[in-house]
Motif scaffolding. Structure first.
Motif, PDB file in Angstrom:
ATOM      1  N   TYR A   1      40.690 -36.884 -25.175  1.00 46.94           N
ATOM      2  CA  TYR A   1      42.073 -37.350 -25.099  1.00 46.94           C
ATOM      3  C   TYR A   1      43.006 -36.197 -24.700  1.00 46.94           C
ATOM      4  CZ  TYR A   1      46.697 -38.793 -26.658  1.00 46.94           C
ATOM      5  OH  TYR A   1      48.032 -39.056 -26.727  1.00 46.94           O
ATOM      6  N   CYS A   2      42.886 -35.080 -25.390  1.00 46.92           N
ATOM      7  CA  CYS A   2      43.760 -33.931 -25.106  1.00 46.92           C
ATOM      8  C   CYS A   2      43.537 -33.391 -23.693  1.00 46.92           C
ATOM      9  CB  CYS A   2      43.544 -32.833 -26.142  1.00 46.92           C
ATOM     10  SG  CYS A   2      44.210 -33.252 -27.762  1.00 46.92           S
ATOM     11  N   THR A   3      42.289 -33.331 -23.275  1.00 47.24           N
ATOM     12  CA  THR A   3      41.989 -32.862 -21.922  1.00 47.24           C
ATOM     13  C   THR A   3      42.621 -33.774 -20.879  1.00 47.24           C
ATOM     14  OG1 THR A   3      39.911 -31.867 -22.635  1.00 47.24           O
ATOM     15  CG2 THR A   3      40.119 -32.371 -20.287  1.00 47.24           C
ATOM     16  N   ASN A   4      42.469 -35.080 -21.061  1.00 42.38           N
ATOM     17  CA  ASN A   4      43.056 -36.026 -20.107  1.00 42.38           C
ATOM     18  C   ASN A   4      44.575 -35.960 -20.103  1.00 42.38           C
ATOM     19  OD1 ASN A   4      40.551 -36.913 -19.256  1.00 42.38           O
ATOM     20  ND2 ASN A   4      40.505 -38.637 -20.669  1.00 42.38           N
ATOM     21  N   MET A   5      45.182 -35.787 -21.258  1.00 42.73           N
ATOM     22  CA  MET A   5      46.642 -35.675 -21.331  1.00 42.73           C
ATOM     23  C   MET A   5      47.107 -34.397 -20.627  1.00 42.73           C
ATOM     24  SD  MET A   5      47.815 -38.401 -22.685  1.00 42.73           S
ATOM     25  CE  MET A   5      49.479 -37.952 -23.110  1.00 42.73           C
ATOM     26  N   ALA A   6      46.384 -33.294 -20.841  1.00 41.61           N
ATOM     27  CA  ALA A   6      46.751 -32.031 -20.190  1.00 41.61           C
ATOM     28  C   ALA A   6      46.630 -32.156 -18.671  1.00 41.61           C
ATOM     29  CB  ALA A   6      45.868 -30.894 -20.709  1.00 41.61           C
ATOM     30  N   LYS A   7      45.574 -32.825 -18.196  1.00 39.40           N
ATOM     31  CA  LYS A   7      45.392 -33.023 -16.756  1.00 39.40           C
ATOM     32  C   LYS A   7      46.498 -33.891 -16.162  1.00 39.40           C
ATOM     33  CE  LYS A   7      40.390 -32.471 -16.459  1.00 39.40           C
ATOM     34  NZ  LYS A   7      39.112 -33.151 -16.176  1.00 39.40           N
ATOM     35  N   SER A   8      47.072 -34.776 -16.992  1.00 38.86           N
ATOM     36  CA  SER A   8      48.133 -35.654 -16.490  1.00 38.86           C
ATOM     37  C   SER A   8      49.499 -34.980 -16.536  1.00 38.86           C
ATOM     38  CB  SER A   8      48.167 -36.959 -17.290  1.00 38.86           C
ATOM     39  OG  SER A   8      48.705 -36.733 -18.576  1.00 38.86           O
ATOM     40  N   GLY A   9      49.545 -33.728 -17.043  1.00 41.79           N
ATOM     41  CA  GLY A   9      50.793 -32.980 -17.031  1.00 41.79           C
ATOM     42  C   GLY A   9      51.492 -32.850 -18.365  1.00 41.79           C
ATOM     43  N   THR A  10      50.901 -33.363 -19.435  1.00 40.19           N
ATOM     44  CA  THR A  10      51.500 -33.216 -20.759  1.00 40.19           C
ATOM     45  C   THR A  10      51.469 -31.742 -21.157  1.00 40.19           C
ATOM     46  OG1 THR A  10      50.716 -35.415 -21.365  1.00 40.19           O
ATOM     47  CG2 THR A  10      51.365 -33.961 -23.169  1.00 40.19           C
ATOM     48  N   SER A  11      52.569 -31.255 -21.693  1.00 41.65           N
ATOM     49  CA  SER A  11      52.644 -29.839 -22.057  1.00 41.65           C
ATOM     50  C   SER A  11      51.758 -29.535 -23.270  1.00 41.65           C
ATOM     51  CB  SER A  11      54.085 -29.436 -22.378  1.00 41.65           C
ATOM     52  OG  SER A  11      54.480 -29.971 -23.619  1.00 41.65           O
TER      53      SER A  11
END
Length: 74
Positions: free
Chosen positions: A55-65
């Protein structure tokens, strides 16, 4: 139910109490075992912790800080 000032738990056990880590681990294990009995391509061992990292990896890839991700992991 309130635990350490937190309430509104989404996943409860059969007694209406928040599920614990080991209960989630068992639920994941049973689900993977059931899947692997049905399908030819087996799933690897999946744990709640792996899902958290995914989840965190996908969020980071989508631009979440990173700061936002840190705040949501408590």
């Amino acid at each position: 139910m309130m635990i350490d000032g937190v309430s509104g738990f989404l996943f409860l056990d059969g007694r209406g109490k928040p599920m614990l880590a080991y209960q989630w681990e068992k639920k994941f294990q049973r689900s993977v075992e059931k899947y692997n009995k049905i399908y030819k391509v087996e799933l690897p061992k999946i744990t709640p912790h792996i899902c958290r990292h995914t989840y965190c990896t996908n969020m980071a890839k989508s631009g979440t800080s990173v700061k936002t991700l840190q705040d949501t992991q408590t």
